[in-house]
Design a protein around this motif. Sequence first.
Motif, PDB file in Angstrom:
ATOM      1  N   UNK A   1       0.838  -1.059  -0.058  1.00  0.00           N
ATOM      2  CA  UNK A   1       0.220   0.013  -0.087  1.00  0.00           C
ATOM      3  C   UNK A   1       0.884   1.137  -0.022  1.00  0.00           C
ATOM      4  N   UNK A   2       1.987   1.237   0.611  1.00  0.00           N
ATOM      5  CA  UNK A   2       2.944   2.518   0.945  1.00  0.00           C
ATOM      6  C   UNK A   2       3.526   2.631  -0.520  1.00  0.00           C
ATOM      7  N   UNK A   3       4.037   1.672  -1.111  1.00  0.00           N
ATOM      8  CA  UNK A   3       4.591   1.809  -2.324  1.00  0.00           C
ATOM      9  C   UNK A   3       3.591   2.229  -3.505  1.00  0.00           C
ATOM     10  N   UNK A   4       2.472   1.852  -3.501  1.00  0.00           N
ATOM     11  CA  UNK A   4       1.329   2.330  -4.271  1.00  0.00           C
ATOM     12  C   UNK A   4       0.766   3.771  -4.145  1.00  0.00           C
ATOM     13  N   UNK A   5       0.921   4.062  -3.183  1.00  0.00           N
ATOM     14  CA  UNK A   5       0.829   5.600  -2.483  1.00  0.00           C
ATOM     15  C   UNK A   5       1.728   6.350  -2.842  1.00  0.00           C
ATOM     16  N   UNK A   6       3.050   5.920  -2.756  1.00  0.00           N
ATOM     17  CA  UNK A   6       4.262   6.696  -3.166  1.00  0.00           C
ATOM     18  C   UNK A   6       4.317   7.019  -4.729  1.00  0.00           C
ATOM     19  N   UNK A   7       3.918   6.038  -5.523  1.00  0.00           N
ATOM     20  CA  UNK A   7       3.702   6.005  -6.846  1.00  0.00           C
ATOM     21  C   UNK A   7       2.640   6.792  -7.300  1.00  0.00           C
ATOM     22  N   UNK A   8       1.680   6.980  -6.747  1.00  0.00           N
ATOM     23  CA  UNK A   8       0.449   7.775  -7.213  1.00  0.00           C
ATOM     24  C   UNK A   8       0.925   9.075  -6.951  1.00  0.00           C
ATOM     25  N   UNK A   9       1.424   9.336  -5.773  1.00  0.00           N
ATOM     26  CA  UNK A   9       1.774  10.789  -5.290  1.00  0.00           C
ATOM     27  C   UNK A   9       2.823  11.478  -6.371  1.00  0.00           C
ATOM     28  N   UNK A  10       3.716  10.315  -6.856  1.00  0.00           N
ATOM     29  CA  UNK A  10       4.722  10.839  -7.739  1.00  0.00           C
ATOM     30  C   UNK A  10       4.038  11.062  -9.111  1.00  0.00           C
ATOM     31  N   UNK A  11       2.848  10.617  -9.424  1.00  0.00           N
ATOM     32  CA  UNK A  11       1.895  10.757 -10.854  1.00  0.00           C
ATOM     33  C   UNK A  11       1.300  12.064 -10.638  1.00  0.00           C
ATOM     34  N   UNK A  12       1.341  12.755  -9.391  1.00  0.00           N
ATOM     35  CA  UNK A  12       0.746  13.909  -9.047  1.00  0.00           C
ATOM     36  C   UNK A  12      -0.521  14.066  -8.531  1.00  0.00           C
ATOM     37  N   UNK A  13      -1.034  12.761  -8.097  1.00  0.00           N
ATOM     38  CA  UNK A  13      -2.472  12.671  -7.435  1.00  0.00           C
ATOM     39  C   UNK A  13      -2.487  13.063  -5.965  1.00  0.00           C
ATOM     40  N   UNK A  14      -3.440  13.485  -5.510  1.00  0.00           N
ATOM     41  CA  UNK A  14      -3.649  13.949  -4.202  1.00  0.00           C
ATOM     42  C   UNK A  14      -4.016  12.669  -3.193  1.00  0.00           C
ATOM     43  N   UNK A  15      -3.508  12.757  -2.069  1.00  0.00           N
ATOM     44  CA  UNK A  15      -3.674  11.652  -1.104  1.00  0.00           C
ATOM     45  C   UNK A  15      -5.093  11.529  -0.889  1.00  0.00           C
ATOM     46  N   UNK A  16      -5.958  12.258  -0.828  1.00  0.00           N
ATOM     47  CA  UNK A  16      -7.342  12.040  -0.519  1.00  0.00           C
ATOM     48  C   UNK A  16      -7.985  11.323  -1.767  1.00  0.00           C
ATOM     49  N   UNK A  17      -7.746  11.362  -3.077  1.00  0.00           N
ATOM     50  CA  UNK A  17      -8.003  10.838  -4.161  1.00  0.00           C
ATOM     51  C   UNK A  17      -7.606   9.249  -4.148  1.00  0.00           C
ATOM     52  N   UNK A  18      -6.271   9.140  -3.829  1.00  0.00           N
ATOM     53  CA  UNK A  18      -5.541   7.824  -3.634  1.00  0.00           C
ATOM     54  C   UNK A  18      -6.198   7.044  -2.661  1.00  0.00           C
ATOM     55  N   UNK A  19      -6.547   7.541  -1.288  1.00  0.00           N
ATOM     56  CA  UNK A  19      -7.125   6.904  -0.657  1.00  0.00           C
ATOM     57  C   UNK A  19      -8.445   6.340  -0.788  1.00  0.00           C
ATOM     58  N   UNK A  20      -9.255   7.271  -1.359  1.00  0.00           N
ATOM     59  CA  UNK A  20     -10.676   6.984  -2.051  1.00  0.00           C
ATOM     60  C   UNK A  20     -10.570   5.694  -3.142  1.00  0.00           C
ATOM     61  N   UNK A  21      -9.504   5.776  -3.835  1.00  0.00           N
ATOM     62  CA  UNK A  21      -9.535   4.607  -4.971  1.00  0.00           C
ATOM     63  C   UNK A  21      -8.997   3.288  -4.215  1.00  0.00           C
ATOM     64  N   UNK A  22      -8.084   3.466  -3.184  1.00  0.00           N
ATOM     65  CA  UNK A  22      -7.609   2.295  -2.555  1.00  0.00           C
ATOM     66  C   UNK A  22      -8.802   1.617  -1.733  1.00  0.00           C
ATOM     67  N   UNK A  23      -9.521   2.334  -0.985  1.00  0.00           N
ATOM     68  CA  UNK A  23     -10.648   1.967  -0.333  1.00  0.00           C
ATOM     69  C   UNK A  23     -11.808   1.461  -1.236  1.00  0.00           C
ATOM     70  N   UNK A  24     -11.785   2.150  -2.125  1.00  0.00           N
ATOM     71  CA  UNK A  24     -13.162   1.344  -3.340  1.00  0.00           C
ATOM     72  C   UNK A  24     -12.611   0.095  -3.388  1.00  0.00           C
ATOM     73  N   UNK A  25     -11.495   0.039  -4.026  1.00  0.00           N
ATOM     74  CA  UNK A  25     -10.921  -1.300  -4.492  1.00  0.00           C
ATOM     75  C   UNK A  25     -10.946  -2.407  -3.243  1.00  0.00           C
ATOM     76  N   UNK A  26     -10.591  -1.940  -2.168  1.00  0.00           N
ATOM     77  CA  UNK A  26     -10.635  -2.848  -1.108  1.00  0.00           C
ATOM     78  C   UNK A  26     -12.134  -3.261  -0.890  1.00  0.00           C
TER      79      UNK A  26
END
Length: 160
Positions: A125-150
Motif C-alpha cells: 500500500x505504501x509503495x502504491x501510494x508513493x507511486x500515485x503521489x509521484x504521478x501528481x495525485x492527491x492523497x485523498x483521491x488515492x485513499x478513495x481509490x484504494x478504499x473503493x478497491x478494497x
Amino acid sequence: MTVEQAFQRLSALCAQAEHCQYEMLEKMRAWGMDDEAQASVMERLVTLHYVDDERYCRAFVRDKIRYNKWGRRKVEQALWTKHIDDDIRRSVLDEIDENEYISVLKPMLQQKRKSVRAASEYECRTKLMRWALGRGFDMNIIRQCMDVNEDEDEFLDEDF
C-alpha cells in the motif's frame, strides 16, 4: 524578422495546435525580436483569438489527465512553468470532475499492483501510494481509490 513575418508564423502555429502566450513570447525572444514588436504581435494574436490562455489551459488539463494520466498536482506544476495566470489555473483545475479523476487513477493502481513486490500488505500500500503521489495525485483521491478497491475486491492477487 519583421512583425508581419512573426505574426504569420505564429498564427500558423496556433492554427495547428493550442499554444499559450508564454510559448509565443519565448519563440519571439528566440528569434531576437525586441519587446515592442513582441507586444504588438501578442496583442494581435490575442485580439484575433489565436492565443487564449484559458482555452489553452482547459485543453492542457483535459489532455494531461485523460491521455498522460497525470494527477492534479503535476498538471498544476506544468501550468505554472508555462506562466498561466493563477486565477485561470485554479478555476480550470477546480472544474476537474472527481469521478473522471478517479476513473483515471483506479485502473492505474490496479495495473501497478500486479508489478509491486512487497513483503507485506502495508509495504505494498505504501509503495502504491508513493507511486500515485509521484504521478501528481492527491492523497485523498488515492485513499478513495484504494478504499473503493478494497471494498470491491477488484484485485486479482490480494486485497488492499
